[in-house]
Enzyme design. Structure first.
Site, PDB file in Angstrom:
ATOM      1  N   CYS A 100       0.739  -1.126   0.119  1.00 31.26           N
ATOM      2  CA  CYS A 100       0.029   0.147  -0.038  1.00 31.26           C
ATOM      3  C   CYS A 100       0.837   1.270  -0.009  1.00 31.26           C
ATOM      4  O   CYS A 100       1.983   1.237   0.764  1.00 31.26           O
ATOM      5  CB  CYS A 100      -0.929  -0.119   1.052  1.00 31.26           C
ATOM      6  SG  CYS A 100      -2.052   1.392   1.284  1.00 31.26           S
ATOM      7  N   HIS A 128      -8.477  -4.367  -2.842  1.00 31.36           N
ATOM      8  CA  HIS A 128      -7.641  -3.289  -2.400  1.00 31.36           C
ATOM      9  C   HIS A 128      -8.307  -2.025  -2.078  1.00 31.36           C
ATOM     10  O   HIS A 128      -8.498  -1.259  -1.061  1.00 31.36           O
ATOM     11  CB  HIS A 128      -6.219  -3.417  -2.685  1.00 31.36           C
ATOM     12  CG  HIS A 128      -5.296  -2.603  -1.911  1.00 31.36           C
ATOM     13  ND1 HIS A 128      -4.408  -3.201  -0.846  1.00 31.36           N
ATOM     14  CD2 HIS A 128      -5.066  -1.246  -1.833  1.00 31.36           C
ATOM     15  CE1 HIS A 128      -3.712  -2.118  -0.377  1.00 31.36           C
ATOM     16  NE2 HIS A 128      -4.144  -1.147  -0.877  1.00 31.36           N
ATOM     17  N   GLU A 129      -8.335  -1.403  -3.305  1.00 32.35           N
ATOM     18  CA  GLU A 129      -9.077   0.054  -3.423  1.00 32.35           C
ATOM     19  C   GLU A 129     -10.190   0.050  -2.863  1.00 32.35           C
ATOM     20  O   GLU A 129     -10.705   1.010  -2.298  1.00 32.35           O
ATOM     21  CB  GLU A 129      -8.836   0.530  -4.751  1.00 32.35           C
ATOM     22  CG  GLU A 129      -7.457   0.478  -5.353  1.00 32.35           C
ATOM     23  CD  GLU A 129      -6.356   1.176  -4.727  1.00 32.35           C
ATOM     24  OE1 GLU A 129      -6.878   2.086  -3.762  1.00 32.35           O
ATOM     25  OE2 GLU A 129      -5.289   0.844  -4.716  1.00 32.35           O
ATOM     26  N   HIS A 157     -10.123   0.552   0.597  1.00 30.92           N
ATOM     27  CA  HIS A 157      -9.734   1.869   1.147  1.00 30.92           C
ATOM     28  C   HIS A 157     -11.179   2.684   0.986  1.00 30.92           C
ATOM     29  O   HIS A 157     -11.478   3.762   2.029  1.00 30.92           O
ATOM     30  CB  HIS A 157      -8.892   2.687   0.053  1.00 30.92           C
ATOM     31  CG  HIS A 157      -7.524   2.337   0.280  1.00 30.92           C
ATOM     32  ND1 HIS A 157      -6.813   2.676   1.548  1.00 30.92           N
ATOM     33  CD2 HIS A 157      -6.520   1.858  -0.268  1.00 30.92           C
ATOM     34  CE1 HIS A 157      -5.678   2.505   1.479  1.00 30.92           C
ATOM     35  NE2 HIS A 157      -5.414   1.847   0.383  1.00 30.92           N
TER      36      HIS A 157
END
Length: 177
Positions: A99, A141-142, A145
């Site tokens: 990250c 992953h995003e 976020h």
């Protein structure tokens, strides 16, 4: 404009993002800033960047698994394909996830191999696509976020090791949440 990437401890990374209501000049400027910032990352190089990582609490991210940058606005994962139970994962083919908000730290986090994603593109057009492999990994992953969840949260959930990449070597790191 190249923006500073906020560190993992910044509160903006721990908040759920607001949806984009209209793709206006502000959103187009944000997308340009995300692109400029991601392109500028060389140590480490990044493959995705979410708006909260540059301090903006809005549901936008970009990804660059190859040369072309893809803009994703208001993503919704519609389907996640899980690996069949008992299917072995080759550790040599595991993606070491990192990250940009926690540079040089990586872990072999398990993510679904394929996802169906509904989103708006940079022009506001509705899209639904299936992504596999690295692209599916980046999307998960995003999207995390945008939900205020960091990759270290996933590491802790999965009880995976954390490594720091220093001068070409992987150093296992003990960390406490």
């Amino acid at each position: 404009m190249i923006r500073e990437i906020v560190h993992a401890q910044d509160p903006v990374l721990h908040r759920k993002c607001k949806e984009v209501k209209k793709i206006d000049k502000k959103i187009k400027s944000l997308i340009k800033d995300l692109e400029d910032t991601l392109k500028a990352q060389t140590d480490p190089e990044g493959v995705g960047l979410a708006a909260p990582q540059i301090g903006k609490n809005i549901s936008v991210f970009i990804m660059k698994p190859k040369k072309e940058i893809k803009v994703i606005i208001n993503p919704k994962i519609l389907k996640i394909w899980r690996r069949p139970k008992g299917q072995k994962i080759d550790p040599k083919k595991s993606i070491m996830e990192g990250c940009l908000s926690l540079p040089h730290y990586y872990s072999p986090v398990k993510r679904a191999p394929k996802v169906t994603l509904k989103y708006l593109d940079a022009n506001g057009k509705d899209r639904t696509e299936i992504f596999k492999g690295l692209e599916a990994h980046i999307i998960q992953h995003e999207v995390d976020h945008l939900k205020g969840k960091l990759f270290v949260d996933v590491i802790l959930e999965q009880k995976k090791p954390l490594y720091e990449y220093i001068d070409g070597d992987w150093e296992k790191v003990d960390f406490i949440a």
